[in-house]
Design a protein around this motif. Structure first.
Motif, short mmCIF file in Angstrom:
data_model
loop_
_atom_site.label_atom_id
_atom_site.label_comp_id
_atom_site.label_asym_id
_atom_site.label_seq_id
_atom_site.Cartn_x
_atom_site.Cartn_y
_atom_site.Cartn_z
N ILE A 210 0.85 -1.27 -0.08
CA ILE A 210 -0.23 -0.06 -0.22
C ILE A 210 0.73 1.48 -0.51
CG2 ILE A 210 -1.62 2.06 1.90
CD1 ILE A 210 -2.91 -1.11 2.25
N VAL A 211 1.93 1.23 0.58
CA VAL A 211 2.96 2.66 0.73
C VAL A 211 3.53 2.87 -0.84
CG1 VAL A 211 4.82 3.10 1.69
CG2 VAL A 211 3.14 2.28 3.54
N SER A 212 4.08 1.20 -1.27
CA SER A 212 4.88 1.78 -2.22
C SER A 212 4.09 2.14 -3.38
CB SER A 212 4.79 -0.15 -2.62
OG SER A 212 5.91 -0.53 -1.87
N LYS A 213 2.61 1.65 -3.77
CA LYS A 213 1.44 2.42 -4.52
C LYS A 213 1.29 3.84 -4.38
CE LYS A 213 -1.59 -1.44 -5.66
NZ LYS A 213 -2.85 -2.18 -5.13
N ALA A 214 1.14 4.11 -3.66
CA ALA A 214 1.30 5.45 -3.03
C ALA A 214 2.20 6.64 -2.87
CB ALA A 214 0.86 5.80 -0.91
N VAL A 215 3.58 5.63 -3.01
CA VAL A 215 5.23 6.56 -3.06
C VAL A 215 5.08 6.44 -4.72
CG1 VAL A 215 7.19 6.54 -3.54
CG2 VAL A 215 6.26 5.97 -1.12
N LEU A 216 4.76 5.06 -5.78
CA LEU A 216 4.23 5.87 -6.69
C LEU A 216 3.76 6.62 -7.28
CD1 LEU A 216 4.82 1.99 -8.14
CD2 LEU A 216 6.94 4.08 -7.57
N PHE A 217 2.67 6.61 -6.72
CA PHE A 217 1.39 7.74 -7.01
C PHE A 217 1.99 9.23 -7.11
CE2 PHE A 217 -1.90 10.95 -6.82
CZ PHE A 217 -2.98 10.10 -7.98
N LEU A 218 2.40 9.35 -5.89
CA LEU A 218 3.91 10.77 -5.70
C LEU A 218 4.96 11.07 -6.64
CD1 LEU A 218 3.14 10.75 -1.79
CD2 LEU A 218 1.58 11.57 -3.10
N VAL A 219 4.79 10.22 -7.21
CA VAL A 219 6.44 10.27 -8.58
C VAL A 219 5.41 10.34 -9.67
CG1 VAL A 219 7.97 8.91 -9.47
CG2 VAL A 219 7.90 8.57 -7.51
N ASP A 220 4.42 10.45 -10.10
CA ASP A 220 3.86 10.03 -11.14
C ASP A 220 2.99 11.73 -11.02
OD1 ASP A 220 4.69 8.15 -12.14
OD2 ASP A 220 2.63 6.42 -11.53
N SER A 221 2.89 12.12 -9.74
CA SER A 221 2.56 13.37 -9.79
C SER A 221 3.70 14.63 -9.92
CB SER A 221 1.43 13.38 -8.78
OG SER A 221 0.23 12.38 -8.43
N GLY A 222 4.82 13.89 -9.58
CA GLY A 222 5.84 15.00 -9.19
C GLY A 222 6.24 15.57 -8.35
N PHE A 223 5.77 14.88 -7.06
CA PHE A 223 6.16 15.33 -5.59
C PHE A 223 7.14 14.40 -4.98
CE2 PHE A 223 1.12 15.96 -5.78
CZ PHE A 223 1.23 17.29 -5.84
N LEU A 224 7.51 13.29 -5.65
CA LEU A 224 8.61 12.13 -5.26
C LEU A 224 9.67 11.93 -6.59
CD1 LEU A 224 7.26 10.57 -2.32
CD2 LEU A 224 8.21 12.62 -2.53
N GLN A 225 11.33 11.95 -6.38
CA GLN A 225 11.46 11.36 -7.02
C GLN A 225 12.52 9.91 -6.76
OE1 GLN A 225 14.36 15.21 -7.37
NE2 GLN A 225 12.69 15.31 -9.87
N LYS A 226 12.80 9.08 -7.41
CA LYS A 226 13.42 8.09 -6.20
C LYS A 226 14.70 8.00 -6.78
CE LYS A 226 13.53 3.20 -6.63
NZ LYS A 226 12.95 2.23 -7.57
#
Length: 291
Positions: free
Chosen positions: A209-225
């Motif tokens: 669940i956390v992984s999905k949330a984080v990947l959504f934030l990456v796609d939204s330009g909020f986080l970078q891996k």
């Protein structure tokens, strides 16, 4: 006899003429807003975007026009700068609004899981910017890990369980009363990883669940891996800082932080019990609008 001589009064100077805005200016303003809606695009990577950002900052008439275009589209301009571009957030009624319900329905089928996805997003925001000064500092970069977020929430769950036991209210919640009080029980009972027969992570596990949330934030330009360490390590962007700053008044985020489960800024969790805390409330929609 007076020697004074009469001189005609100087006529007031006319205000300098202001060039009328043209259809081309309107097009440029709309173009700037369209750049702002491309979450991953930064002015440093696009010369036209950078020029429009400069114009917005130096030309007040153009800035007012661009801001008006954004307002008409149901967007709130959070900042216009070279670091963040034109960072915008959607009003609740905007066609561009991303609602927690819309996201969670795509991510999970069960109602309980939908709320767990909201809790994961809340935890990411709280862990990325655990102190008010972190949100206020434009140069601050928050760092989180997937495993660290799960550990953060599980420690909060333990704190809530201890409180519920002390109050004699540690009973299963009713199915028609979702909220953070109910979610912590579900999160605590859920497997952290789970595995399928071919060793893949189960999407319904808490780390899934956390992984999905984080990947959504990456796609939204909020986080970078930044790496694959600890289930995935990520850093925040200026756009995410502005979003969380705009929504930091959320009671759910404030009260989660008040539990005293304090992460350090490198993304690993240092979990410390607080001396006291208040009950959490059922509004875990950061950085989204509520259901």
């Amino acid at each position: 006899m007076s020697t004074d001589t009469w001189e005609p009064e100087a006529e007031p100077q006319a205000a300098p003429a202001v060039a009328a805005l043209t259809p081309a200016d309107v097009a440029d303003a709309a173009r700037l807003v369209s750049f702002g809606l491309q979450a991953k695009l930064l002015p440093a990577r696009d010369a036209e975007y950078a020029e429009l950002i400069r114009r917005h900052r130096e030309d007040p008439a153009f800035a007012r026009l661009a801001d008006a275009v954004a307002t008409g589209m149901g967007l709130v301009v959070l900042e216009v700068s070279p670091r963040a571009g034109m960072a915008v957030a959607a009003d609740e009624d905007s066609v561009f609004a991303v609602r927690m319900g819309d996201y969670s329905r795509r991510a999970a089928g069960e109602t309980t899981d939908r709320f767990l996805h909201g809790l994961a997003h809340l935890a990411v925001a709280a862990m990325a910017f655990p102190r008010p000064e972190d949100l206020a500092d434009d140069g601050y970069l928050g760092r989180i890990t997937v495993n660290g977020i799960d550990a953060f929430v599980r420690q909060a769950c333990r704190r809530l369980e201890e409180r519920a036991e002390a109050a004699g209210t540690n009973t299963d919640p009713t199915s028609d009363a979702p909220g953070l009080e109910a979610a912590w029980r579900v999160w605590a009972r859920r497997s952290a990883t789970g595995a399928t027969k071919d060793a893949r992570r189960l999407s319904g596990s808490t780390i899934g669940i956390v992984s999905k949330a984080v990947l959504f934030l990456v796609d939204s330009g909020f986080l970078q891996k930044t790496s694959d360490d600890a289930g995935g390590t990520y850093r925040t962007t200026a756009r995410y800082q502005l979003q969380v700053r705009d929504l930091a008044g959320s009671a759910a985020m404030a009260e989660l932080l008040d539990l005293g489960v304090v992460p350090v800024s490198d993304g690993t969790a240092t979990l410390l019990p607080a001396d006291h805390s208040e009950e959490l409330v059922a509004d875990a929609g950061l950085p989204f609008h509520s259901l």
